[in-house]
Design an enzyme around this catalytic site. Structure first.
Site, PDB file in Angstrom:
ATOM      1  N   GLY A 109       0.843  -1.195   0.000  1.00 24.51           N
ATOM      2  CA  GLY A 109       0.000   0.000   0.000  1.00 24.51           C
ATOM      3  C   GLY A 109       0.870   1.235   0.000  1.00 24.51           C
ATOM      4  N   LYS A 110       0.283   2.377  -0.209  1.00 24.26           N
ATOM      5  CA  LYS A 110       1.031   3.637  -0.116  1.00 24.26           C
ATOM      6  C   LYS A 110       0.029   4.769  -0.004  1.00 24.26           C
ATOM      7  CE  LYS A 110       5.410   4.961  -0.329  1.00 24.26           C
ATOM      8  NZ  LYS A 110       6.617   4.229   0.059  1.00 24.26           N
ATOM      9  N   GLY A 111       0.482   5.876   0.578  1.00 30.88           N
ATOM     10  CA  GLY A 111      -0.399   7.035   0.692  1.00 30.88           C
ATOM     11  C   GLY A 111       0.392   8.301   0.461  1.00 30.88           C
TER      12      GLY A 111
END
Ligand code: NAD
Length: 420
Positions: A109-111
């Site tokens: 994931g990444k944000g």
């Protein structure tokens, strides 16, 4: 702004291109490709923030979960003006393969929030972080998706996210983020884990190529968290770190820079420039230096088709995510440069994040030496797994790393099958 968007679209295309290369080399079935190539979930959130002047300013934030087949999504949060959904999707995709390469039970994931944190006061940064955290709250959690620091985010920002999440649940949940301050359930060794992991993979590569680290010449582009720790450990191993850079410029000393003193200088002045005994050189000259190890530790696409031909390093160790474009990859490979690809080279950060999450879940904390010892075993095993594929299949190190990572995710998907 348009140029930035185009550049970031390229990063996602690059992630897809790397996937295809490895999937082809693995002979991966079309059905499995269709299940693992694209992000599972992408959330865009509006982040209105009351600024210190009383006015409300709007920012845009993202959280992308690329794949959760092997476990909760895991990946950092980036605060940078150039953050776009495409960039976050590319970084999330790399996180999936990265967690699989080091064989930890996480997905990718990444944000990110498109903002310039250098222009924000502490109060504005806290309000932005808490509002962004409440926006992505439906996705995150210690069994769902666990954020961590990335470019221009830090343990304080993780503490605010942990607090925001915990307040809405009604009790303290340290395992929702990693890279936290120690007093809130952080792990010893997390702050320098990425740079330490870079060091372990450089050590393995140097051993493989029979280059003694003692006396080796090292160049570091981007003297931040990852770059400065890797430089420090290589300096301790008696390599000569001859040049380093940051956003303000590049410095050089042919006899090696005094890295512990340079770290203090950067802390004091905010830049590597002006370090006593060093001369200033251009970014192009830094990349073209004769050296054993070049460590790009800044941002994406810093080594591209235009400058890859100038690189004279024997080993390029990708501490940053995506610093070498596909065109530059081909050029470096044709010149016999040994590449340690990002999803292997910088996986020390996520590995110690995993250790932190395990410690939080068990409420039992480890000694620093336990963390370092386990990290070394994980990084060296991953390096050898990738090297084995590189040698046996005759593919470049990047394709080999992607084959290991994608192969493990594909295996998990095959076992789980397609729901419903
Ligand atoms: P950081 O902000 O601490 O350091 C980045 C450094 O790069 C800064 O010193 C900055 O001045 C410099 N920089 C930026 N653009 C530059 C340019 N064009 N030329 C030269 N220097 C430049 O960030 P970090 O945490 O060290 O992350 C660096 C890279 O490593 C990123 O690609 C990040 O995604 C990757 N990474 C970091 C971690 C981690 O745990 N910190 C983990 C995995 C990957």
């Amino acid at each position: 702004m348009q140029a930035v968007l185009t550049e970031n679209k390229d990063v996602y295309q690059q992630a897809l291109e790397n996937f295809d290369l490895a999937a082809n080399a693995l002979g991966l079935e079309e059905d499995i490709r269709a299940m693992i190539k694209y992000p599972e979930r992408e959330l865009t959130v509006s982040v209105p923030v009351r600024m210190d002047n009383g006015h409300i300013r709007h920012f845009r934030g993202y959280r992308v979960q690329h794949n959760t087949t092997r476990g909760p999504a895991k990946g950092g949060i980036r605060y940078h003006p150039a953050v776009t959904r495409e960039e976050v999707a590319a970084l999330a995709t790399w996180m999936t393969w990265k967690c699989a390469v080091v064989n930890i039970p996480f997905g990718g994931g990444k944000g990110g929030v498109a903002c310039n944190p250098k222009e924000l006061t502490m109060g504005e940064l806290e309000r932005l972080t808490r509002r962004y955290a409440s926006g992505i709250l439906p996705l995150i959690g210690p069994t769902q998706d666990i954020p961590a620091p990335d470019v221009y985010t830090n343990p304080q920002i993780m503490a605010w996210i942990m607090d925001t999440y915990s307040m809405t649940k009604g009790y303290t949940i340290p395992g929702v983020v990693t890279g936290k301050p120690l007093t809130l359930g952080g792990s010893l060794g997390r702050g320098e884990a990425t740079g330490r992991g870079v060091y372990f993979t450089v050590d393995s590569a140097a051993e493989h190529l029979r280059i003694p680290l003692r006396g080796a010449k090292v160049v570091v582009q981007g003297f931040g968290n990852a770059g400065s720790v890797a430089a420090h450990l290589l300096d301790s191993a008696q390599s000569y770190v001859v040049a380093v850079s940051d956003t303000r410029g590049c410095i050089y000393n042919r006899d090696g820079l005094d890295i512990p003193k340079l770290i203090l200088h950067k802390e004091r002045t905010g830049t590597v420039l002006g370090f006593p005994g060093s001369e200033t050189i251009s970014a192009a000259d830094l990349l073209a230096l004769e050296c054993d190890v070049l460590i790009p530790a800044a941002l994406e696409n810093t080594i591209d088709g235009a400058n890859a031909g100038m690189v004279k390093a024997r080993i390029v160790a990708e501490a940053a995510n995506g610093p070498v474009t596909p065109e530059a990859d081909r050029i470096l490979e044709s010149r016999g440069v040994f590449l340690i690809p990002d999803i292997l080279c910088n996986a020390g950060g996520v590995t110690v994040s995993y250790f932190e999450w395990v410690q939080d879940e068990q409420h039992l904390f480890w000694e620093a030496q336990d963390v370092y010892g386990r990290l070394e075993r994980v990084m060296k095993t991953a390096f050898n797994d990738v090297l084995k594929v590189h040698r046996e299949r005759g593919v470049g190190m990047r394709v080999a790393a992607n084959m290991v990572g994608i192969g493990r995710v594909a295996e998990a998907v095959r076992l789980r099958g397609l729901y419903p």
